[in-house]
Design a protein around this motif. Structure first.
Motif, mmCIF file in Angstrom:
data_model
loop_
_atom_site.group_PDB
_atom_site.id
_atom_site.type_symbol
_atom_site.label_atom_id
_atom_site.label_comp_id
_atom_site.label_asym_id
_atom_site.label_seq_id
_atom_site.Cartn_x
_atom_site.Cartn_y
_atom_site.Cartn_z
ATOM 1 N N ASP A 131 99.954 45.179 33.780
ATOM 2 C CA ASP A 131 100.607 44.442 34.867
ATOM 3 C C ASP A 131 99.681 43.389 35.475
ATOM 4 O O ASP A 131 99.514 43.318 36.697
ATOM 5 C CB ASP A 131 101.075 45.427 35.944
ATOM 6 C CG ASP A 131 102.180 44.857 36.813
ATOM 7 O OD1 ASP A 131 102.898 43.946 36.352
ATOM 8 O OD2 ASP A 131 102.335 45.319 37.964
ATOM 9 N N SER A 186 107.068 47.864 34.077
ATOM 10 C CA SER A 186 106.555 47.620 35.423
ATOM 11 C C SER A 186 107.718 47.214 36.312
ATOM 12 O O SER A 186 108.696 46.613 35.848
ATOM 13 C CB SER A 186 105.474 46.532 35.419
ATOM 14 O OG SER A 186 106.011 45.302 34.968
ATOM 15 N N SER A 200 103.592 50.777 37.305
ATOM 16 C CA SER A 200 103.475 50.312 35.922
ATOM 17 C C SER A 200 103.027 51.467 35.045
ATOM 18 O O SER A 200 102.250 52.329 35.468
ATOM 19 C CB SER A 200 102.464 49.164 35.822
ATOM 20 O OG SER A 200 102.787 48.114 36.708
#
Length: 457
Positions: A131, A186, A200
């Motif tokens: 992420d 995510s 995430s």
């Protein structure tokens, strides 16, 4: 003929000028995207700073399929990332990196920061990217702002910040050969107008590229799990608190390292008489408080980190009694002894705290300033058990305390004096033994402790 030739050349020349001219107008019409970086611990445009910085945005990371640090070697100039002994990630910037990578306690020369948090353990570099909003690589010594371990440069991972502007989510599923399965997801969740969170997760599994024909193991396999939770609290109009935790887990057979005298057919096959295993867990929990004081931004960062790694591997890279063919001076009929590292472990606990005061407006429009302090408490527990078949029986006499030792054929180690020196006696199959012990009380092993303080401006 001369006239015709001249006309052709003139036509081609004018056509070339027109093409370049029109292309130039098209490029000038495009809007240049501004990339904001924190290479000097303040948010600035990449075009305004004087450092040698490579910044990759989230779209760059996705388009170039950058999933971990090793992938940077093909993208970032002057950066080399390699695996040492199959499990140690070594980063070098302009040729400066981890000069003592065989020493598990030694610190590298390239500093690694995650969302402003200094990540102390080199084993944490093995983590997958999760992420990310941006990745920054700063080349050259950065000791003034980033402190120790930044002689070669610094790498900053900037994760996506939770936002109250709206909920969103993303899911990616990948299948491939060698039974590759990768899933990553995510999402951003708005709790209320003051609180938002991001969650995430990533999972990667893959069969190995290489087969150990003796043990039947697949090597160069993958089995990684990553989880991250991130919370943002808007305390008021001028201050915020961000709290995040990230966990990374590796449980795989390990890397294939083929011996020089291995006679297995095919470069993706090898024969070694030791089971290979690579386990790693890496965890960081951090809190970041930021406040606008009017004349400067106040930023306080605290973190708790733990990295635990265990590796088992064949030390001689061959089987017991395999002929020695490539090492000169051993004489005719020389064969390999059985030897292995079982296990090689490191447990690293780290606590950090940092406070920065960063100017908002330059003094008289010319001087930006940053003042800060940094504290780190770093504890390492390192154990290496290297066994070698000294009596030539083909069996290894493990330390009796190990779970895999045969109680009828094992070695009871005495930590006292002179008993500890029995590791060199014929009764023990030791090759290399290391315990990171404190000299304060040798009979009860404790971790070496490093405390670091710094003030910078």
């Amino acid at each position: 003929n001369d006239t015709a030739t001249t006309e052709i050349y003139t036509f081609l020349f004018v056509g070339s000028v027109r093409c370049v001219y029109e292309t130039g107008l098209s490029l000038m019409a495009q809007e240049v995207e501004e990339v904001v970086v924190t290479a000097e611990k303040r948010s600035e445009s990449l075009q305004d700073i004087s450092l040698a910085v490579t910044a990759l945005t989230d779209s760059d990371i996705e388009e170039k399929n950058i999933e971990c640090f090793v992938d940077l070697s093909a993208i970032v100039p002057g950066v080399t990332v390699a695996k040492n002994e199959g499990y140690k990630t070594i980063i070098s910037i302009r040729g400066v990196g981890n000069e003592t990578n065989q020493n598990a306690i030694a610190a590298p020369s390239v500093a690694f920061h995650m969302d402003g948090v200094f990540i102390a353990s080199p084993f944490a570099i093995s983590t997958d990217f999760l992420d990310l909003e941006r990745l920054e690589v700063i080349r050259g010594p950065q000791g003034t702002l980033f402190g120790q371990n930044s002689t070669g440069g610094a790498i900053n991972l900037i994760s996506k910040t939770p936002t109250t502007e709206g909920s969103e989510g993303k899911l990616s599923v990948t299948y491939g050969d060698y039974n590759l399965r990768k899933v990553s997801a995510s999402n951003n969740i708005v709790v209320n107008d003051k609180i938002a969170t991001r969650f995430s997760v990533s999972s990667t599994t893959r069969d190995g590229f290489t087969e150990n024909v003796f043990t039947g193991q697949d090597l160069d396999d993958a089995n990684n799990k990553s989880v991250r939770t991130d919370w943002m609290f808007d305390l008021n109009d001028t201050s915020s608190l961000r709290v995040f935790g990230q966990y990374f887990k590796v449980d795989r057979n390990g890397a294939a390292i083929r011996g020089i005298d291995d006679q297995s057919s095919g470069m993706r096959k090898l024969s070694q008489d030791t089971i290979s295993q690579h386990d790693l867990s890496s965890m960081v929990v951090a809190a970041i408080y930021e406040a606008d004081l009017g004349f400067a931004n106040l930023k306080m960062i605290g973190s708790v980190q733990e990295d635990d790694i265990s590796v088992t591997r064949d030390n001689d890279r061959h089987n017991y009694l395999d002929p020695v063919l490539s090492i000169p001076g051993l004489g005719a009929g020389a064969t390999y002894q059985r030897s292995e590292f079982r296990p090689e472990t490191s447990l690293v606990d780290t606590t950090t705290f940092e406070i920065n005061l960063i100017s908002i407006e330059p003094i008289e429009g010319k001087l930006d300033w940053t003042v800060g302090a940094f504290y780190m408490d770093h504890e390492i527990e390192n154990h290496i058990r290297g066994y070698r078949d000294n009596d030539g029986t083909g069996r290894l006499k493990y330390e009796c305390s190990e779970s895999f030792a045969d109680p009828t054929y094992c070695y009871e180690h005495d930590y006292g004096i002179p008993g500890r020196f029995d590791v060199f006696a014929p009764s023990a199959d030791w090759d290399f033994v290391t315990d990171a012990l404190s000299l304060i009380h040798i009979s009860e092993p404790t971790r070496p402790r490093l405390m670091s303080y710094a003030v910078f401006c």
